[in-house]
Design a protein around this motif. Structure first.
Motif, PDB file in Angstrom:
ATOM      1  N   ILE A  64       0.828  -1.203   0.000  1.00 25.38           N
ATOM      2  CA  ILE A  64       0.000   0.000   0.000  1.00 25.38           C
ATOM      3  C   ILE A  64       0.867   1.260   0.000  1.00 25.38           C
ATOM      4  O   ILE A  64       1.870   1.346   0.710  1.00 25.38           O
ATOM      5  N   TYR A  65       0.458   2.238  -0.814  1.00 22.09           N
ATOM      6  CA  TYR A  65       1.000   3.591  -0.708  1.00 22.09           C
ATOM      7  C   TYR A  65      -0.054   4.484  -0.051  1.00 22.09           C
ATOM      8  O   TYR A  65      -1.253   4.340  -0.324  1.00 22.09           O
ATOM      9  N   PHE A  66       0.406   5.410   0.786  1.00 24.76           N
ATOM     10  CA  PHE A  66      -0.494   6.388   1.392  1.00 24.76           C
ATOM     11  C   PHE A  66      -0.015   7.781   1.020  1.00 24.76           C
ATOM     12  O   PHE A  66       1.102   8.187   1.352  1.00 24.76           O
ATOM     13  N   LEU A  67      -0.873   8.523   0.311  1.00 23.42           N
ATOM     14  CA  LEU A  67      -0.532   9.843  -0.204  1.00 23.42           C
ATOM     15  C   LEU A  67      -1.287  10.926   0.564  1.00 23.42           C
ATOM     16  O   LEU A  67      -2.489  10.802   0.804  1.00 23.42           O
ATOM     17  N   THR A  68      -0.582  11.990   0.947  1.00 26.51           N
ATOM     18  CA  THR A  68      -1.199  13.136   1.608  1.00 26.51           C
ATOM     19  C   THR A  68      -0.766  14.413   0.903  1.00 26.51           C
ATOM     20  O   THR A  68       0.429  14.610   0.642  1.00 26.51           O
ATOM     21  N   LEU A  69      -1.744  15.258   0.602  1.00 29.40           N
ATOM     22  CA  LEU A  69      -1.469  16.551  -0.020  1.00 29.40           C
ATOM     23  C   LEU A  69      -2.261  17.617   0.738  1.00 29.40           C
ATOM     24  O   LEU A  69      -3.479  17.507   0.883  1.00 29.40           O
ATOM     25  N   VAL A  70      -1.566  18.631   1.250  1.00 31.12           N
ATOM     26  CA  VAL A  70      -2.204  19.705   2.014  1.00 31.12           C
ATOM     27  C   VAL A  70      -1.763  21.044   1.447  1.00 31.12           C
ATOM     28  O   VAL A  70      -0.579  21.272   1.202  1.00 31.12           O
ATOM     29  N   VAL A  71      -2.734  21.943   1.262  1.00 33.12           N
ATOM     30  CA  VAL A  71      -2.409  23.285   0.776  1.00 33.12           C
ATOM     31  C   VAL A  71      -3.338  24.282   1.459  1.00 33.12           C
ATOM     32  O   VAL A  71      -4.491  23.968   1.762  1.00 33.12           O
ATOM     33  N   SER A  72      -2.825  25.471   1.754  1.00 29.05           N
ATOM     34  CA  SER A  72      -3.650  26.514   2.366  1.00 29.05           C
ATOM     35  C   SER A  72      -3.152  27.873   1.903  1.00 29.05           C
ATOM     36  O   SER A  72      -2.130  27.992   1.229  1.00 29.05           O
ATOM     37  N   ASP A  73      -3.891  28.916   2.306  1.00 26.40           N
ATOM     38  CA  ASP A  73      -3.481  30.276   1.966  1.00 26.40           C
ATOM     39  C   ASP A  73      -2.747  30.937   3.130  1.00 26.40           C
ATOM     40  O   ASP A  73      -2.664  32.168   3.196  1.00 26.40           O
ATOM     41  N   ALA A  74      -2.205  30.135   4.033  1.00 28.70           N
ATOM     42  CA  ALA A  74      -1.408  30.685   5.132  1.00 28.70           C
ATOM     43  C   ALA A  74      -0.177  31.391   4.585  1.00 28.70           C
ATOM     44  O   ALA A  74       0.347  31.032   3.523  1.00 28.70           O
ATOM     45  N   GLN A 115      -8.418  29.240   4.551  1.00 33.41           N
ATOM     46  CA  GLN A 115      -8.807  27.952   3.980  1.00 33.41           C
ATOM     47  C   GLN A 115      -7.648  26.964   4.021  1.00 33.41           C
ATOM     48  O   GLN A 115      -6.489  27.334   3.852  1.00 33.41           O
ATOM     49  N   VAL A 116      -7.990  25.705   4.280  1.00 35.37           N
ATOM     50  CA  VAL A 116      -7.024  24.602   4.237  1.00 35.37           C
ATOM     51  C   VAL A 116      -7.693  23.464   3.474  1.00 35.37           C
ATOM     52  O   VAL A 116      -8.826  23.091   3.764  1.00 35.37           O
ATOM     53  N   HIS A 117      -6.989  22.921   2.492  1.00 38.62           N
ATOM     54  CA  HIS A 117      -7.511  21.826   1.675  1.00 38.62           C
ATOM     55  C   HIS A 117      -6.628  20.595   1.870  1.00 38.62           C
ATOM     56  O   HIS A 117      -5.398  20.688   1.807  1.00 38.62           O
ATOM     57  N   VAL A 118      -7.273  19.468   2.104  1.00 36.35           N
ATOM     58  CA  VAL A 118      -6.558  18.223   2.375  1.00 36.35           C
ATOM     59  C   VAL A 118      -7.036  17.144   1.407  1.00 36.35           C
ATOM     60  O   VAL A 118      -8.238  16.947   1.228  1.00 36.35           O
ATOM     61  N   MET A 119      -6.082  16.464   0.778  1.00 36.47           N
ATOM     62  CA  MET A 119      -6.424  15.282  -0.009  1.00 36.47           C
ATOM     63  C   MET A 119      -5.549  14.126   0.451  1.00 36.47           C
ATOM     64  O   MET A 119      -4.321  14.247   0.531  1.00 36.47           O
ATOM     65  N   THR A 120      -6.180  13.000   0.790  1.00 38.40           N
ATOM     66  CA  THR A 120      -5.451  11.797   1.154  1.00 38.40           C
ATOM     67  C   THR A 120      -5.935  10.657   0.280  1.00 38.40           C
ATOM     68  O   THR A 120      -7.107  10.609  -0.103  1.00 38.40           O
ATOM     69  N   SER A 121      -5.032   9.728  -0.021  1.00 42.64           N
ATOM     70  CA  SER A 121      -5.413   8.606  -0.878  1.00 42.64           C
ATOM     71  C   SER A 121      -4.650   7.350  -0.482  1.00 42.64           C
ATOM     72  O   SER A 121      -3.445   7.397  -0.205  1.00 42.64           O
ATOM     73  N   ILE A 122      -5.386   6.227  -0.430  1.00 45.61           N
ATOM     74  CA  ILE A 122      -4.806   4.916  -0.130  1.00 45.61           C
ATOM     75  C   ILE A 122      -4.770   4.133  -1.444  1.00 45.61           C
ATOM     76  O   ILE A 122      -5.815   3.882  -2.045  1.00 45.61           O
ATOM     77  N   LEU A 189      -9.423   4.359  -1.287  1.00 44.93           N
ATOM     78  CA  LEU A 189     -10.207   5.481  -0.772  1.00 44.93           C
ATOM     79  C   LEU A 189      -9.408   6.763  -0.958  1.00 44.93           C
ATOM     80  O   LEU A 189      -8.246   6.832  -0.578  1.00 44.93           O
ATOM     81  N   THR A 190     -10.029   7.761  -1.583  1.00 48.22           N
ATOM     82  CA  THR A 190      -9.455   9.100  -1.659  1.00 48.22           C
ATOM     83  C   THR A 190     -10.406  10.061  -0.958  1.00 48.22           C
ATOM     84  O   THR A 190     -11.609  10.031  -1.190  1.00 48.22           O
ATOM     85  N   TRP A 191      -9.870  10.898  -0.093  1.00 45.46           N
ATOM     86  CA  TRP A 191     -10.687  11.825   0.693  1.00 45.46           C
ATOM     87  C   TRP A 191     -10.223  13.242   0.423  1.00 45.46           C
ATOM     88  O   TRP A 191      -9.071  13.592   0.673  1.00 45.46           O
ATOM     89  N   TYR A 192     -11.137  14.061  -0.105  1.00 43.65           N
ATOM     90  CA  TYR A 192     -10.867  15.480  -0.280  1.00 43.65           C
ATOM     91  C   TYR A 192     -11.708  16.246   0.743  1.00 43.65           C
ATOM     92  O   TYR A 192     -12.927  16.100   0.788  1.00 43.65           O
ATOM     93  N   GLN A 193     -11.062  17.056   1.575  1.00 43.47           N
ATOM     94  CA  GLN A 193     -11.750  17.780   2.640  1.00 43.47           C
ATOM     95  C   GLN A 193     -11.264  19.222   2.670  1.00 43.47           C
ATOM     96  O   GLN A 193     -10.060  19.483   2.752  1.00 43.47           O
ATOM     97  N   SER A 194     -12.201  20.164   2.594  1.00 39.61           N
ATOM     98  CA  SER A 194     -11.877  21.582   2.719  1.00 39.61           C
ATOM     99  C   SER A 194     -12.345  22.101   4.072  1.00 39.61           C
ATOM    100  O   SER A 194     -13.428  21.742   4.543  1.00 39.61           O
ATOM    101  N   PHE A 195     -11.539  22.968   4.660  1.00 44.36           N
ATOM    102  CA  PHE A 195     -11.908  23.699   5.864  1.00 44.36           C
ATOM    103  C   PHE A 195     -11.767  25.188   5.546  1.00 44.36           C
ATOM    104  O   PHE A 195     -10.706  25.603   5.059  1.00 44.36           O
ATOM    105  N   THR A 196     -12.808  25.977   5.803  1.00 47.41           N
ATOM    106  CA  THR A 196     -12.749  27.407   5.507  1.00 47.41           C
ATOM    107  C   THR A 196     -13.387  28.213   6.629  1.00 47.41           C
ATOM    108  O   THR A 196     -14.288  27.736   7.319  1.00 47.41           O
TER     109      THR A 196
END
Length: 233
Positions: A64-74, A115-122, A189-196
């Protein structure tokens, strides 16, 4: 090509404000744009069904590979891209992932991220796991990756471009697929989650848990909000 938008989990959500009244005359939340700390953690990553048949003498374990991508306007934002590999994963196994994937603490008069955007994928690998450090090196030196991340950091600061963020994130993550080698066409499973802030995600103090799950995998995110002004009330 790996398509991370398949088996995609998204959620429409709205956090409720705490029972105490921190509203102003115009209806805004006191201090909601001036939080003093924010952390997002990832944990409890479970492989429910690794889609590998157990046929004697083969135990039916998966790579298994586990991928995490996070980006924000900080301010001074750097896109956080992380890739980890796990061998011999059975049905019901938990991946050893329990970490902070975004951390912000106010320094002096630093602007609060909106805003913070998170994408994770298994992702299941069909071949032996490659050196993830080498893969990351190749990705970050890829010219398409550099161009896309530059564009992403530009559009995330433009409120009129908000709807395009997920498209850019999925395109950036697809570049990762070029360097992974042979993988399943569909991630578990890929999860895209935004927090604003405008959605009210900064309004509820303390820790809030979120959960994503399908028949193959499950994982948890938590967001913790601190605000010195409201904590004193």
């Amino acid at each position: 090509m790996l398509n991370l938008l398949q088996n995609l989990y998204t959620e429409e959500h709205s956090f409720k404000e705490a029972s105490l009244d921190f509203t102003t005359k115009d209806g805004d939340i006191l201090g909601s744009d001036k939080i003093s700390g924010l952390e997002i953690r990832l944990s409890h990553v479970i492989i429910k069904d690794n889609k590998t048949a157990k046929i004697f003498p083969f135990p039916g374990l998966a790579k298994i590979y586990f991928l995490t991508l996070v980006v924000s306007d900080a301010e001074n934002q750097v896109i956080n891209l992380d890739l980890k590999g796990f061998e011999k994963v059975d049905d019901g196994d938990a991946l050893s992932i329990d970490k902070s994937i975004f951390y912000w603490k106010q320094e002096k008069k630093e602007k609060t991220p909106s805003q913070v955007h998170v994408m994770t994928s298994i992702i299941k690998s069909k071949q032996s796991l490659r050196d993830v450090a080498k893969i990351m090196e190749n990705i970050k030196s890829d010219s398409d990756y550099k161009d896309l991340t530059d564009n992403l950091l530009t559009i995330i600061k433009d409120v009129n471009q908000f709807s395009n963020v997920i498209n850019f994130i999925s395109t950036v993550s697809s570049i990762v697929g070029k360097y992974l080698g042979k993988v399943e066409d569909k991630p578990f499973l890929t999860w895209y989650q935004s927090f604003t802030d405008i959605n009210g995600d900064w309004d509820k103090l303390g820790k809030t848990y979120k959960h994503a799950e399908n028949k193959y995998a499950a994982m948890d995110l938590s967001i913790t909000i601190r605000d010195k002004a409201r904590n004193k009330k």
